[in-house]
Design an enzyme around this catalytic site. Structure first.
Site, PDB file in Angstrom:
ATOM      1  N   ASP A 209       0.861  -1.187   0.000  1.00 34.34           N
ATOM      2  CA  ASP A 209       0.000   0.000   0.000  1.00 34.34           C
ATOM      3  C   ASP A 209       0.897   1.236   0.000  1.00 34.34           C
ATOM      4  O   ASP A 209       2.134   1.125   0.030  1.00 34.34           O
ATOM      5  CB  ASP A 209      -0.951   0.012   1.198  1.00 34.34           C
ATOM      6  N   GLY A 235       4.119   0.862  -2.015  1.00 39.24           N
ATOM      7  CA  GLY A 235       3.956   0.906  -3.458  1.00 39.24           C
ATOM      8  C   GLY A 235       2.615   1.459  -3.874  1.00 39.24           C
ATOM      9  O   GLY A 235       1.826   1.927  -3.043  1.00 39.24           O
ATOM     10  N   ASP A 236       2.342   1.386  -5.160  1.00 38.52           N
ATOM     11  CA  ASP A 236       1.141   1.937  -5.762  1.00 38.52           C
ATOM     12  C   ASP A 236       0.575   0.867  -6.684  1.00 38.52           C
ATOM     13  O   ASP A 236       1.276   0.370  -7.578  1.00 38.52           O
ATOM     14  CB  ASP A 236       1.511   3.196  -6.559  1.00 38.52           C
ATOM     15  N   PHE A 237      -0.694   0.491  -6.495  1.00 36.20           N
ATOM     16  CA  PHE A 237      -1.225  -0.597  -7.317  1.00 36.20           C
ATOM     17  C   PHE A 237      -1.485  -0.201  -8.766  1.00 36.20           C
ATOM     18  O   PHE A 237      -1.889  -1.028  -9.581  1.00 36.20           O
ATOM     19  CB  PHE A 237      -2.476  -1.236  -6.703  1.00 36.20           C
ATOM     20  N   HIS A 255     -13.895  -1.553  -5.950  1.00 38.99           N
ATOM     21  CA  HIS A 255     -15.158  -0.803  -5.952  1.00 38.99           C
ATOM     22  C   HIS A 255     -14.946   0.701  -5.800  1.00 38.99           C
ATOM     23  O   HIS A 255     -15.881   1.475  -6.017  1.00 38.99           O
ATOM     24  CB  HIS A 255     -16.120  -1.347  -4.891  1.00 38.99           C
TER      25      HIS A 255
END
Length: 350
Positions: A209, A235-237, A255
Site C-alpha cells: 500500500d 507501493g502503488d497498485f 469498488h
C-alpha cells in the site's frame, strides 16, 4: 425495504403509505445518529432508565430526548416500557461502544455531514456521472479526510469495524490456506492479512500500500503475532507490483474505481502473474444480487458513485471487467453478499 426494517405492520399498509414511509429514511437515520452521538445505549447497558435519568447522564433536554427515543422505539431500536423507562433491544445492543461487533461508529459515520451533503447532490451525479462529493466540497473524498482529521478518524474506525466483520465472513467462506504466499494489494494497515495469516500458520504474506499507510502496519502485525511472516512493501497498485506470489488479493479496492481505472489495477496484477498459470487473483467485494431483490450492495454502490465515481458490480459486470484484463472467474460466488471471486489468468491465446 419496509418489509425488512420498521414495524411489523408496514407490509399491510397501502402502497402510497409505504412509499411515503420510504421517504422517512433520512429522519430515522438522523434519530439513530443523535442517539449514538449521545451514547444512550451505553447508558442503558446496566438496565432500563427513565428519560429524565438518561437526559441527565447525556446532557440532554428530557422532553426532546423522550420524543426522539419514542421514534427509535417504534422501529425496535429501543424498548419503551409501560412505566416510562427505556431499555435496550437486540438492535440497540449493537449501538453500545463496548461490545464485539459494535455498529456505533458506522452509525455515526452514516450520519455525518460529509456523507449526507454528498447525497444532497445526487441529482448532479445522475445528470453528469460525476462524483457528488467533489461537486459539493470542491475536492476529493480522501483529500477531505486529510484536511479534517476528526472525520478521517471516524471513517477509519467505521471501516475498521466493517472490515473485521467482513473478514470473518470471507475467511469462513474460502480456504486462503491453499496458497503459501499471498500478496494483499492495497491492504491498508494489514488487518485482513493479519487475520488470514493467524488462521493459516503455513502461509506467508506481502502487504502492499501507499507509504503513509503501511508505515502504520508493523504495530498491528506485531499485536496479531504475524509480523515475522509479512513483508511490507510501499507501493502503488497502478504501478509495477512484486512478483513471486501464489495469490494476489484485492479486498474492497476495485469498488473505489470506475471500470477504466479498475482495469489498470488488474493489468498490474496480470503482469505480476506472468508465467504463473496456476496463480490466482482473489477479489473480495460485495457481489450485487439479482434485480428486484434487496441487498445492501445496491446502496453501497451509490456510496461509491457519489464519493469516488466507483461502483459495486454484479457477476456479469465482474466477468466482463476480468475478461478485458486477461482473467476468468473460476468459482461461483453467491450474489447479494460479500464474496471471494477466485480468478485465474487466461492463457495467452486462450
Amino acid at each position: 425495504m419496509t418489509g425488512v426494517v420498521g414495524p411489523a405492520m408496514t407490509a399491510s399498509l397501502p402502497p402510497h403509505v409505504r412509499l411515503l414511509l420510504l421517504t422517512d429514511g433520512k429522519r430515522i437515520s438522523r434519530v439513530l445518529h443523535v442517539l449514538a452521538e449521545l451514547g444512550v445505549a451505553d447508558e442503558l447497558a446496566e438496565g432500563p432508565r427513565t428519560v429524565t435519568d438518561i437526559a441527565e447522564r447525556t446532557g440532554s433536554h428530557a422532553d426532546a430526548l423522550g420524543r426522539v427515543l419514542r421514534v427509535a422505539a417504534a422501529f425496535g431500536v429501543f424498548e419503551e416500557r409501560e412505566d416510562g423507562q427505556y431499555a435496550l433491544t437486540e438492535l440497540s445492543e449493537a449501538l453500545r461502544s463496548d461490545v464485539p461487533g459494535s455498529q456505533r461508529d458506522m452509525v455515526l459515520y452514516n450520519g455525518t455531514e460529509m456523507l449526507w451533503r454528498s447525497y444532497g447532490s445526487l441529482l448532479h451525479t445522475v445528470r453528469t456521472g460525476e462524483p457528488a462529493f467533489e461537486e459539493t466540497y470542491g475536492h476529493g473524498f480522501f483529500a477531505h479526510l486529510e484536511e479534517h482529521p476528526e472525520s478521517g478518524a471516524l471513517f477509519d474506525r467505521a471501516m475498521t469495524g466493517m472490515s473485521r466483520a467482513t473478514a470473518r465472513m470471507l475467511l469462513d467462506g474460502y480456504d486462503f490456506g491453499l496458497y503459501s504466499r499471498v500478496a494483499d494489494v492495497g491492504g491498508g494497515r494489514g488487518l485482513f492479512l493479519a487475520e488470514l495469516l493467524a488462521r493459516h500458520p503455513e502461509t506467508r504474506g506481502t502487504l502492499i500500500d501507499r507509504p503513509a499507510v503501511v508505515d502504520e502496519a508493523p504495530e498491528l502485525l506485531r499485536e496479531a503475532g504475524v509480523a515475522d511472516r509479512v513483508e511490507i512493501v510501499a507501493g502503488d497498485f497502478f504501478e509495477e507490483l512484486p512478483t513471486g506470489h501464489d495469490a494476489y488479493l484485492l479486498k474492497a479496492v476495485l469498488h473505489d474505481w470506475d471500470d477504466r481505472r479498475a482495469a489498470l489495477i488488474l493489468a498490474r496484477i496480470r503482469e505480476a502473474l506472468q508465467g504463473s498459470p496456476d496463480g490466482r487473483l482473489l477479489i473480495c467485494e460485495f457481489l450485487v444480487g439479482p434485480a428486484n431483490q434487496w441487498d445492501r450492495g445496491k446502496l453501497l454502490d451509490l456510496d461509491m458513485l457519489v464519493r469516488f465515481g466507483g461502483r459495486e458490480r454484479d457477476a456479469d459486470q465482474w466477468r466482463a471487467l476480468l475478461a478485458g484484463a486477461g482473467f476468468e472467474l473460476v468459482n461461483d460466488p453467491v450474489p447479494g453478499r460479500w464474496a471471494v471471486l477466485e480468478c485465474r489468468p487466461i492463457p495467452t491465446g486462450g
